[in-house]
Design a protein around this motif. Structure first.
Motif: not given
Length: 165
Positions: A106-119
């Protein structure tokens, strides 16, 4: 280059070993939340180190080269290879983050931000590769894309996305 390929091969083999199971065992049962977290975090920081190393190498070539990088065939090939490897690391880190961690747990704010950074890191690698073959304002496009996408990301309702409501 051989070190990049060896490192990428080891990381891929480790990932395949973690997710390969017996028969039709669900992926969630093969990879615990703690292991998925370790894979995602290590993949993210490995990607950051590789990208940072590549841009330092690019800076070194730019400062110490007598001929512009895009005019010398050998430096262009070398830069292409290291940024293709960086893009491959970004895809691997994205898989670890989005599939093993984000999708399964599941998503969390940190996972979403980390995903944005990887992209964004993958986007910058592709932008750098294209820039060495075509002339266009790559830095301006990269900075604007990062700023606009981060602003849009911050406008999202993280509580609703993460199921906190």
């Amino acid at each position: 280059m051989a070190v990049y390929l060896l490192f990428f091969g080891v990381q891929t083999a480790e990932l395949i070993g973690a997710i390969s199971g017996k028969g039709s065992t669900p992926l969630r049962e093969l990879v615990s939340a703690m292991d998925a977290c370790k894979y995602a975090v290590s993949g993210f920081w490995q990607l950051v180190r590789v990208i940072l190393l590549n841009f330092v190498v690019l800076l070194g070539f730019t400062v110490f080269s007598k001929v512009p990088l895009w005019e010398n065939k050998y430096t262009r090939i070398l830069i292409d290879l290291i940024f293709v490897c960086a893009a491959a690391f970004a895809v691997l880190a994205g898989y670890k983050l989005f599939v093993l961690y984000f999708y399964l747990y599941g998503p969390t704010p940190r996972r979403i931000l980390s995903g944005w950074m990887v992209v964004m890191q993958l986007f910058w690698c592709i932008l750098t590769l294209i820039r060495f073959h075509r002339t266009f304002p790559a830095v301006k496009i990269g900075v604007y894309t990062g700023a606009i996408s981060f602003t849009a990301l911050m406008l999202l309702d993280f509580d609703a996305i993460c199921g906190y409501v």
